[in-house]
Design a protein around this motif. Structure first.
Motif, mmCIF file in Angstrom:
data_model
loop_
_atom_site.group_PDB
_atom_site.id
_atom_site.type_symbol
_atom_site.label_atom_id
_atom_site.label_comp_id
_atom_site.label_asym_id
_atom_site.label_seq_id
_atom_site.Cartn_x
_atom_site.Cartn_y
_atom_site.Cartn_z
ATOM 1 N N ALA A 45 0.834 -1.207 0.000
ATOM 2 C CA ALA A 45 0.000 0.000 0.000
ATOM 3 C C ALA A 45 0.866 1.252 0.000
ATOM 4 C CB ALA A 45 -0.932 -0.011 1.206
ATOM 5 N N ARG A 46 1.915 1.253 0.816
ATOM 6 C CA ARG A 46 2.804 2.412 0.860
ATOM 7 C C ARG A 46 3.514 2.610 -0.474
ATOM 8 N NH1 ARG A 46 4.949 0.057 5.489
ATOM 9 N NH2 ARG A 46 6.961 -0.052 4.427
ATOM 10 N N ASP A 47 4.098 1.536 -0.981
ATOM 11 C CA ASP A 47 4.883 1.655 -2.204
ATOM 12 C C ASP A 47 4.021 2.082 -3.389
ATOM 13 O OD1 ASP A 47 7.141 0.891 -0.846
ATOM 14 O OD2 ASP A 47 7.182 -1.157 -1.601
ATOM 15 N N ILE A 48 2.854 1.490 -3.526
ATOM 16 C CA ILE A 48 2.002 1.782 -4.680
ATOM 17 C C ILE A 48 1.485 3.209 -4.624
ATOM 18 C CG2 ILE A 48 -0.213 1.235 -5.771
ATOM 19 C CD1 ILE A 48 0.362 -1.718 -5.002
ATOM 20 N N THR A 49 0.992 3.638 -3.472
ATOM 21 C CA THR A 49 0.444 4.993 -3.394
ATOM 22 C C THR A 49 1.538 6.045 -3.534
ATOM 23 O OG1 THR A 49 0.514 4.880 -0.959
ATOM 24 C CG2 THR A 49 -1.561 4.296 -2.034
ATOM 25 N N ARG A 50 2.709 5.785 -2.995
ATOM 26 C CA ARG A 50 3.797 6.757 -3.136
ATOM 27 C C ARG A 50 4.299 6.826 -4.570
ATOM 28 N NH1 ARG A 50 6.976 5.298 2.558
ATOM 29 N NH2 ARG A 50 5.406 6.296 3.920
ATOM 30 N N ALA A 51 4.346 5.683 -5.241
ATOM 31 C CA ALA A 51 4.769 5.684 -6.643
ATOM 32 C C ALA A 51 3.732 6.379 -7.520
ATOM 33 C CB ALA A 51 5.000 4.255 -7.126
ATOM 34 N N LEU A 52 2.452 6.195 -7.213
ATOM 35 C CA LEU A 52 1.414 6.907 -7.952
ATOM 36 C C LEU A 52 1.511 8.407 -7.703
ATOM 37 C CD1 LEU A 52 -1.697 4.577 -7.477
ATOM 38 C CD2 LEU A 52 -0.491 5.054 -9.604
ATOM 39 N N ALA A 53 1.831 8.786 -6.467
ATOM 40 C CA ALA A 53 2.003 10.205 -6.156
ATOM 41 C C ALA A 53 3.167 10.789 -6.953
ATOM 42 C CB ALA A 53 2.217 10.399 -4.662
ATOM 43 N N ALA A 54 4.257 10.033 -7.053
ATOM 44 C CA ALA A 54 5.403 10.499 -7.829
ATOM 45 C C ALA A 54 5.048 10.683 -9.297
ATOM 46 C CB ALA A 54 6.567 9.530 -7.686
ATOM 47 N N ALA A 55 4.017 9.944 -9.751
ATOM 48 C CA ALA A 55 3.570 10.051 -11.143
ATOM 49 C C ALA A 55 2.538 11.153 -11.339
ATOM 50 C CB ALA A 55 2.991 8.715 -11.612
ATOM 51 N N GLY A 56 2.204 11.861 -10.259
ATOM 52 C CA GLY A 56 1.310 13.003 -10.389
ATOM 53 C C GLY A 56 -0.068 12.847 -9.782
ATOM 54 N N PHE A 57 -0.332 11.722 -9.102
ATOM 55 C CA PHE A 57 -1.641 11.492 -8.502
ATOM 56 C C PHE A 57 -1.646 11.903 -7.034
ATOM 57 C CE2 PHE A 57 -1.595 8.650 -12.098
ATOM 58 C CZ PHE A 57 -2.902 8.663 -12.563
ATOM 59 N N ALA A 58 -2.766 12.434 -6.581
ATOM 60 C CA ALA A 58 -3.017 12.586 -5.151
ATOM 61 C C ALA A 58 -3.787 11.344 -4.730
ATOM 62 C CB ALA A 58 -3.832 13.841 -4.866
ATOM 63 N N VAL A 59 -3.227 10.555 -3.805
ATOM 64 C CA VAL A 59 -3.791 9.241 -3.484
ATOM 65 C C VAL A 59 -4.107 9.137 -2.000
ATOM 66 C CG1 VAL A 59 -3.525 6.755 -3.803
ATOM 67 C CG2 VAL A 59 -2.239 8.323 -5.264
#
Length: 398
Positions: A45-59
């Motif tokens: 959960a941490r890795d996926i949401t942080r990687a999505l955030a790095a791609a421009g998403f607010a998660v």
């Protein structure tokens, strides 16, 4: 990362983490549902949401009722109450930033994402990871305790090495949900991700989800990942695929064109910054040895890159103009502080000064005179002249 909290319809305070892109500027919002009994801070959960955030998403990821830091008792929850929690989380996200366009769910969280999507008008895409096709699949985790729960009304069971009390209501509720019809009417883009060797939720569950849904739909294998995506390389890979796939279906906010370069950084993100130059986005950071996370170039490497890129552009332009047999130009620039007394051709004689050392490689059939001339031309690149000329930095508050 920001801590989030919101009230559920059952009156409990649910706790979450809101992951924002570097600089805080986001393109779209997403909601993440964790696996059964896991909690929001499980590695995947941490890795996926942080990687999505790095791609421009607010998660937003959060703990379901009775788990992690959220209030309530797990034994009072059901699959239906999980759907309510997701809807309440989506409402909070909509009131705080914007309603989620993307749902991402892991394991039973993926099943919940599929089930709740029809209740969220804002959702345009759903991505599942190692998800069962039906909520009832989770009952396999109870083993021999299942009969005891049904007979006695509740029982304490061991799930992942932790004790949980499960009531018969949970079992009845899980069996009451049939996702088959919902998948046919999903009307959202669907991405199914699953590992062929998943020993907890077999790959045939992914096949059922995929074949039941209508297009647009995609399947991506997670290869040798385990069910919990416990290896960071697997979860980060999954996030990168989700980010690229989702961009096709979501209404992504585009950055406003700006003059020059705009850099933004949140205090909570240490040295990590977003760099916007027109429509281009980059990351700036410091290496881990200096307290950063090493997710982008440090400022001096940006400076070195400016000189190196300007040098290559200038030399290639000169070669084309002179019709020289140049195939490729490489330029390596390194920065360091040196003692002024060690610099024979420097005007400064005390203290330290900055030295940019440039090594130019020219590939092609050139004689010595032509190579020497190109090295002279390198000194004429605009950035070189700017660095060696008089520079004024004028600052003001916005």
């Amino acid at each position: 990362m920001g801590r989030a909290s919101f009230a559920s319809r059952s009156g409990h305070e649910l706790t979450g983490s809101l992951e924002l892109p570097p600089g805080g500027e986001w393109k779209a919002t997403a909601l993440f549902a964790h696996c059964f009994t896991c909690g929001r801070n499980i590695r995947a959960a941490r890795d996926i949401t942080r990687a999505l955030a790095a791609a421009g998403f607010a998660v937003l990821r959060f703990d379901f009722t009775g788990l992690g830091d959220s209030e309530g008792e797990f034994e009072d929850t059901t699959f239906s109450s999980n759907l309510d929690d997701l809807e309440d989380a989506a409402t909070w996200l909509g009131e705080t930033l914007a309603a989620p366009q993307l749902l991402v769910g892991h394991s039973l969280g993926g099943t919940a994402a599929l089930a709740v999507a029809e209740r969220l008008d804002s959702v345009r895409a759903v991505a599942t990871l190692a998800a069962p096709a039906q909520p009832e699949h989770v009952l396999k985790n109870f083993g021999d305790d299942l009969a005891r729960i049904e007979e006695e009304g509740s029982a304490e069971v061991d799930l992942g090495g932790r004790p949980f009390r499960v009531r018969r209501d949970f079992i009845d509720d899980a069996r009451s949900h049939d996702l088959s019809a919902r998948l046919r009417k999903l009307r959202r883009a669907l991405l199914v991700m699953h590992a062929p060797g998943d020993r907890v939720v077999a790959i045939d569950q992914a096949e059922t989800i995929f074949t039941s849904a209508l297009h647009p739909k995609s399947f991506v294998s997670l290869d040798e990942a385990d069910h919990l995506l416990s290896r960071s390389e697997d979860s980060v890979y999954a996030a990168s695929v989700i980010a690229s796939w989702a961009a096709k279906y979501l209404e992504m906010r585009s950055a406003q064109a700006t003059e020059g370069v705009v850099v933004a950084g949140r205090t909570a993100d240490a040295f990590l910054c977003s760099v916007q130059a027109g429509e281009h986005r980059l990351l700036a950071d410091e290496p881990e040895s200096h307290g950063g996370s090493d997710l982008g170039l440090d400022p001096y490497r940006f400076l070195s890159a400016a000189l190196a890129s300007c040098t290559v552009m200038t030399l290639n332009m000169y070669a084309r103009h002179k019709k020289l047999a140049v195939e490729r130009v490489l330029c390596q620039v390194t920065h360091r502080k040196v003692h002024a007394s060690d610099c024979e051709d420097c005007e400064t004689r005390e203290g330290k000064l900055d030295e940019l050392r440039r090594v130019v490689t020219i590939e092609g059939e050139l004689d010595d005179a032509q190579r020497a001339r190109m090295l002279e031309i390198a000194d004429r690149c605009p950035v070189h002249r700017t660095l060696e000329g008089e520079i004024k930095v004028r600052s003001e508050l916005a």
